[in-house]
Design an enzyme around this catalytic site. Structure first.
Site, PDB file in Angstrom:
ATOM      1  N   ASP A 118      55.061  30.802  50.423  1.00  0.00           N
ATOM      2  CA  ASP A 118      54.005  31.859  50.290  1.00  0.00           C
ATOM      3  C   ASP A 118      54.625  33.384  49.822  1.00  0.00           C
ATOM      4  OD1 ASP A 118      54.569  32.756  52.606  1.00  0.00           O
ATOM      5  OD2 ASP A 118      52.631  33.509  53.064  1.00  0.00           O
ATOM      6  N   LYS A 137      55.551  32.263  61.754  1.00  0.00           N
ATOM      7  CA  LYS A 137      55.692  31.154  61.155  1.00  0.00           C
ATOM      8  C   LYS A 137      56.665  31.304  60.016  1.00  0.00           C
ATOM      9  CE  LYS A 137      51.628  32.105  58.348  1.00  0.00           C
ATOM     10  NZ  LYS A 137      50.333  32.798  59.178  1.00  0.00           N
ATOM     11  N   ASP A 152      55.274  35.915  51.430  1.00  0.00           N
ATOM     12  CA  ASP A 152      56.464  36.666  52.349  1.00  0.00           C
ATOM     13  C   ASP A 152      57.054  35.601  53.222  1.00  0.00           C
ATOM     14  OD1 ASP A 152      54.295  35.799  53.842  1.00  0.00           O
ATOM     15  OD2 ASP A 152      54.260  37.056  55.401  1.00  0.00           O
ATOM     16  N   ASP A 205      56.424  33.175  54.884  1.00  0.00           N
ATOM     17  CA  ASP A 205      56.148  32.343  56.280  1.00  0.00           C
ATOM     18  C   ASP A 205      55.303  31.088  56.314  1.00  0.00           C
ATOM     19  OD1 ASP A 205      53.696  33.711  55.613  1.00  0.00           O
ATOM     20  OD2 ASP A 205      53.480  34.972  57.472  1.00  0.00           O
ATOM     21  N   ARG A 206      54.648  30.679  55.083  1.00  0.00           N
ATOM     22  CA  ARG A 206      54.031  29.453  54.882  1.00  0.00           C
ATOM     23  C   ARG A 206      54.820  28.508  53.943  1.00  0.00           C
ATOM     24  NH1 ARG A 206      47.618  30.805  53.431  1.00  0.00           N
ATOM     25  NH2 ARG A 206      47.309  32.231  55.254  1.00  0.00           N
ATOM     26  N   SER A 247      46.828  26.571  58.122  1.00  0.00           N
ATOM     27  CA  SER A 247      46.834  27.086  56.831  1.00  0.00           C
ATOM     28  C   SER A 247      48.053  27.233  56.447  1.00  0.00           C
ATOM     29  CB  SER A 247      46.512  28.683  57.137  1.00  0.00           C
ATOM     30  OG  SER A 247      46.973  29.028  58.442  1.00  0.00           O
ATOM     31  N   SER A 283      51.113  38.789  52.391  1.00  0.00           N
ATOM     32  CA  SER A 283      51.169  37.381  52.823  1.00  0.00           C
ATOM     33  C   SER A 283      51.022  36.865  51.292  1.00  0.00           C
ATOM     34  CB  SER A 283      50.317  36.885  53.796  1.00  0.00           C
ATOM     35  OG  SER A 283      50.714  35.526  53.756  1.00  0.00           O
ATOM     36  N   HIS A 284      50.065  35.930  51.214  1.00  0.00           N
ATOM     37  CA  HIS A 284      49.786  34.946  49.996  1.00  0.00           C
ATOM     38  C   HIS A 284      48.853  35.635  48.956  1.00  0.00           C
ATOM     39  CE1 HIS A 284      47.089  34.429  53.265  1.00  0.00           C
ATOM     40  NE2 HIS A 284      46.370  34.099  52.314  1.00  0.00           N
TER      41      HIS A 284
END
Ligand code: G1P
Ligand code: ZN
Length: 544
Positions: free
Chosen positions: A278, A377, A280, A282-283, A366, A113-114
């Protein structure tokens, strides 16, 4: 090509956290480490032989080599077919989209992720089930249990495959299809949003935007969506080429790590709209000109205006937010007369609600927002949703949010993170709060009276499963709240997260600075939890 059975011994630390197994690259590079975990996945998935899986990752260091290993192991484990993103690239929401579109058995997503990437950065493996969402706890527990008993894994000895050209071929008896990573996702977005209207809005020329892909996976997706399909000028997407180390950055779209974008949106001659994604994809973080939208407010604004967007024009079945997310959306749901669910932290808890059509939109504080279009997300989805609202209403980001506060009141909200603190001490801090919580209700703490205090426990309304110890909540009679929990995604020491929230109905007080508005609550949280004593820190590492 022949099948190899390799002897191995278990690693004790392969328990998936909030979002899959996440460790530093050197840990994943230990002999057999990745292989053990992948074999544990195949072993614990009943009936996966002959089935199709989706495979791809966020392009970080080790992505390509892990994909080669997983393909050879999948072939050896009699998986029928693997659909893999070209170059090994799939954003997390695009992977979810493919699992759903092709109705595959599940998918393996490689991402931390991030978290920073590179040879000394982090890497991760997540398994997603057939609905496109993160594996629920019963699946991740089964994988972990299996990883603790493993004695051998299966792998095909074969040459590496070419991931860079779309096409189909065989690996042993398994089919491999390398597909364009972007198109299916782009088509899904076109089915939800009014692209024509957004395109005309951008073409009219008095709207400018900047999209920051932070050198991570969304670069190709953002260029295809914003610069090609929606006609924004070349250069709208910045940091748009995915790099294995994310340009040595920390691909987390918040006010601290997305500094380049923040400086542009808060600088002179700022554009009207800015957003970042982010590692990947999703954010998301959404900014207006000189204006920051908290993720909790973003969820509330999208919910309140959802019927303006084609994909949600018939209204929402319900909404869901993670427990630490502010209650701003609860107020909108109450007004709309729809259900609002409060779940533990982590997107996996939304899966059942979305599948059962109890919730249509979901969000986490988040920087995570999404809907029933996939089961993850989705950062670029949120950006398009905002663009659709801006194009349809002709209002600015700031106007949409401040008008929202006028209608519903403002939930001042902030999260304070204490990163890389001593794990034993952090656990002690939590234990102490857990013990205290039973005696807190009714007590006067400074100017606040405790209304309730507990360690959040969630009973899934669909399958009845119970998740306990999800964070200490202390709620006060004036609607303010503080929440304490330890991160389940960090890889170094422990991260203490403190979530602070207060409600302000009075419109004349909405312009205060958030940290000022929350000042007395922040001081109280430090005192109640003895944060300085336990962590040795007198201020948080990151404030969002
Ligand atoms: C963090 C966020 C959480 C999110 C998860 C995966 O988990 O807080 O909302 O779902 O990353 O992106 P945490 O580190 O707090 O366990
Ligand atoms: Zn992510």
């Amino acid at each position: 090509m022949n099948l190899q059975l390799v002897s191995t011994v278990p690693f004790t630390d392969q328990k998936p956290g909030t979002s899959g197994l996440r460790k530093s690259v050197p840990v994943f590079q230990k002999p057999h480490y990745l292989e053990n975990f992948i074999q544990a996945i195949f072993d614990s998935l009943d009936g996966c032989a002959g089935q199709t899986l989706v495979l791809g990752g966020d392009g970080r260091y080790y992505n390509r080599s892990a994909i080669q290993t997983i393909l050879k192991m999948a072939a050896a484990n009699e998986i029928g077919k693997i659909i893999v993103g070209q170059g090994g690239i799939l954003s997390t929401p695009a992977a979810s989209c493919l699992i759903r579109k092709y109705q595959t058995f599940g998918g393996i997503i490689l991402s931390a992720s991030h978290n920073p990437g590179g040879p000394n950065g982090d890497f991760g493996v997540k398994y997603n089930i057939g609905n496109g969402g993160p594996a629920p706890e019963k699946v991740t527990s089964a994988i972990f249990e299996r990883s603790q008993q493993i004695t051998e894994y299966k792998i095909l000895s074969a040459a590496d495959v070419n991931l860079d050209r779309a096409g189909s071929f065989k690996l042993g008896t398994m089919d491999v299809e390398v597909i364009d990573s972007v198109t299916p996702y782009l088509e899904l977005m076109q089915s939800l949003f009014d692209f024509e209207r957004i395109r005309a809005f951008i073409a009219a020329g008095n709207f400018r935007m900047c999209i920051d892909s932070m050198h991570a996976v969304t670069g190709p997706y953002a260029k295809a969506l914003f610069e090609e399909a929606l006609g924004a000028s070349a250069g709208t997407v910045i940091n748009g080429i995915p790099l294995e180390d994310f340009g040595q950055g920390h691909p987390d779209p918040n006010l601290v790590y997305a500094k380049e974008l923040v400086d542009i949106l808060f600088g002179e001659d700022a554009p009207d709209f800015g957003a970042a994604s982010d590692g990947d994809g999703d954010r998301n973080m959404v900014l207006g000109k000189h204006f920051f939208v908290t993720p909790s407010d973003s969820l509330a604004v999208l919910t309140a205006n959802a019927t303006l967007v084609p994909g949600y024009k018939n209204g929402l079945a319900g909404v869901a937010r993670s427990m630490p997310t502010s209650a701003a959306v609860d107020r909108v749901a109450a007004k709309l007369g729809i259900d609002c669910y409060e779940t533990p932290t982590g997107w996996k808890f939304f899966g059942n609600l979305l599948d059962a059509d109890k919730a249509t939109l979901c969000g986490e504080e988040s920087f995570g927002t999404g809907s029933n279009h996939v089961r993850e997300k989705d950062g670029l989805w949120a950006v398009l949703f905002w663009l659709n609202l801006l194009a349809t209403t002709g209002k600015s980001v700031e106007q949409l949010v401040t008008e929202h506060w006028q209608t519903y009141g403002r939930n001042f909200y902030s999260r304070h993170d204490y990163e890389e603190v001593d794990k034993a001490k952090a656990t002690e801090l939590m234990e102490r709060l857990r013990e205290m919580s039973a005696t807190l209700p009714g007590q006067q703490l400074g100017v606040y009276t405790v209304d309730y205090a507990d360690d959040f426990s969630y009973t899934d309304p669909v399958d009845g499963s119970i998740s306990q110890k999800q964070g200490i909540r202390i709620g006060f009679t004036d609607g303010s709240r503080m929440v304490f929990r330890l991160s389940g995604t960090g890889t170094k020491g422990a991260t203490l997260r403190v979530y602070l929230e207060s409600y302000e109905p009075d419109g004349t007080k909405h312009q205060q600075d958030t940290q000022d508005a929350l000042g007395s609550l922040i001081a109280l949280a430090n005192e109640v939890a003895q944060i300085k004593e336990f962590t040795g820190r007198d201020r948080p590492t990151v404030i969002t």
